[in-house]
Design a protein around this motif. Structure first.
Motif, short mmCIF file in Angstrom:
data_model
loop_
_atom_site.label_atom_id
_atom_site.label_comp_id
_atom_site.label_asym_id
_atom_site.label_seq_id
_atom_site.Cartn_x
_atom_site.Cartn_y
_atom_site.Cartn_z
N ARG A 27 4.60 5.67 -5.35
CA ARG A 27 4.99 5.85 -6.55
C ARG A 27 3.86 6.92 -7.22
O ARG A 27 4.00 7.28 -8.41
N ASN A 28 2.74 7.05 -6.62
CA ASN A 28 1.75 8.10 -6.82
C ASN A 28 1.68 9.35 -5.91
O ASN A 28 0.63 9.61 -6.03
N GLN A 29 2.77 9.59 -5.46
CA GLN A 29 2.79 10.98 -4.53
C GLN A 29 2.10 11.99 -5.03
O GLN A 29 2.53 12.34 -6.20
N GLY A 30 1.24 12.72 -4.28
CA GLY A 30 0.45 13.86 -4.80
C GLY A 30 -0.84 13.56 -5.77
O GLY A 30 -1.59 14.25 -5.86
N ARG A 31 -0.97 12.33 -5.97
CA ARG A 31 -2.23 11.77 -6.79
C ARG A 31 -2.93 11.04 -5.84
O ARG A 31 -2.59 10.38 -4.95
N VAL A 32 -4.18 11.05 -5.92
CA VAL A 32 -5.63 10.25 -5.20
C VAL A 32 -5.33 8.94 -5.67
O VAL A 32 -5.39 8.31 -6.61
N VAL A 33 -5.19 7.93 -4.74
CA VAL A 33 -5.41 6.47 -4.84
C VAL A 33 -6.71 6.13 -4.42
O VAL A 33 -6.76 6.05 -3.19
N THR A 34 -7.64 5.53 -5.21
CA THR A 34 -8.64 5.18 -4.57
C THR A 34 -8.86 3.85 -3.80
O THR A 34 -8.09 3.07 -4.12
N ARG A 35 -9.97 3.69 -3.16
CA ARG A 35 -9.68 2.53 -2.40
C ARG A 35 -10.08 1.27 -3.36
O ARG A 35 -9.76 0.01 -3.05
N ILE B 165 0.75 -1.21 0.02
CA ILE B 165 0.13 -0.08 0.05
C ILE B 165 0.92 1.21 0.03
O ILE B 165 0.68 2.17 -0.81
N LEU B 166 1.72 1.32 0.81
CA LEU B 166 2.70 2.61 1.00
C LEU B 166 3.58 2.50 -0.31
O LEU B 166 3.83 3.82 -1.02
N GLU B 167 3.94 1.39 -0.91
CA GLU B 167 4.67 1.66 -2.42
C GLU B 167 3.75 2.32 -3.30
O GLU B 167 4.25 3.14 -4.13
N ILE B 168 2.52 1.73 -3.40
CA ILE B 168 1.47 2.55 -4.36
C ILE B 168 1.35 3.81 -4.02
O ILE B 168 1.66 4.83 -5.18
N LEU B 169 1.29 4.16 -2.85
CA LEU B 169 0.93 5.52 -2.43
C LEU B 169 2.40 6.53 -2.93
O LEU B 169 2.30 7.59 -3.34
N LEU C 163 -1.41 3.00 -11.74
CA LEU C 163 -0.89 2.04 -10.56
C LEU C 163 -0.01 1.00 -11.20
O LEU C 163 0.82 0.35 -10.38
N ALA C 164 0.19 1.10 -12.68
CA ALA C 164 1.49 0.25 -13.21
C ALA C 164 2.83 0.35 -12.64
O ALA C 164 3.06 1.39 -12.62
N ARG C 165 3.30 -0.55 -12.32
CA ARG C 165 4.98 -0.61 -11.94
C ARG C 165 5.81 -0.11 -13.01
O ARG C 165 5.61 -0.46 -13.94
#
Length: 247
Positions: free
Chosen positions: A169-177, A163-167, A245-247
């Motif tokens: 990688r997308n810092q400053g952007r909203v990641v939805t539930r 979860i932290l990795e996704i956040l 979300l893609a790596r």
């Protein structure tokens, strides 16, 4: 079908007929699967063998399920833990997630669903990040699976780490539930709505100490965002595209 080099699975189930049915099916499709009936034996086996996947019945008749789960998680932060649970065991599911379970599957289930869960776990386990991520005082070493804030180590479970990795990688952007659910489990996942919230709250408590500014913020009605407290969320950042979300 999995053939060789398949990781061992530890199956913990005290309904012998049901356990043998699962074991036989998994071995038939190429997994190597050990079956034990008690929580104490599960802990002993997990300490003795290198299991990548552990499937644990949350309703063991001797009441040892949660204790075994906690012991296994404390001993190995990288093993993927999947709990099997009856539909009515809602509080127990939440307790299992709090104790370090990565995923759960509701009983009764089709073997195809179990296969999908295990294969998704294997994909996550095989992922080998190559970089380090940083956000202000927060640093993530993806190779060594280490997270620090201001030099302080934070011990995260595999799910919290992802979860932290996704956040990050997308810092400053909203990641939805919903996006987190789809990425962490599978595209058709329809679990209870507060599963992600349980993981987020636990993650916050681990990376924050008293007086630390909050880094993971809830965006009401959308999801979560990693940002400094004084950084506004731009209108075009809600919601973020799934491709991000893609790596």
């Amino acid at each position: 079908m999995l053939l060789q080099n398949s990781p061992n699975i530890l199956l913990v189930e005290d309904d012998i007929l049901f356990g043998k049915t699962i074991q036989d099916h998994l071995e038939r499709i190429g997994y190597r699967c050990d079956l034990v009936e008690q929580g104490a034996k599960a802990v002993e086996s997990a300490l003795a063998e290198d299991y990548k996947l552990i499937v644990l019945d949350l309703s063991l008749s001797d009441g040892s399920s949660l204790g075994a789960l906690r012991c296994i998680r404390e001993a190995d932060e990288n093993v993927n833990l999947l709990v099997m649970t009856p539909l009515e065991f809602r509080q127990e599911r939440m307790a299992a997630l709090e104790a370090g379970a990565d995923d759960f599957i509701l009983k009764p289930f089709q073997m195809a669903e179990l296969e999908a869960r295990l294969e998704a776990a294997l994909v996550r386990a095989r992922t080998k990040p190559k970089t380090k991520l940083e956000f202000g005082p927060l640093q993530m070493d993806l190779t060594n699976r280490r997270v620090t804030r201001d030099g302080r180590d934070s011990s995260l479970t595999p799910t919290e780490f992802r979860i932290l990795e996704i956040l990050m990688r997308n810092q400053g952007r909203v990641v939805t539930r919903r996006m987190l659910c789809e990425f962490l489990w599978n595209p058709e996942w329809e679990g209870v709505t507060n599963v992600i919230e349980v993981h987020i709250n636990r993650l916050r408590s681990k990376i924050n100490q008293k007086g630390d500014p909050q880094l993971i913020h809830t965006v009401r009605g959308s999801g979560y965002i990693l940002k400094a407290q004084d950084l506004p969320v731009a209108a075009n950042q809600v919601p973020m595209p799934k491709s991000a979300l893609a790596r």
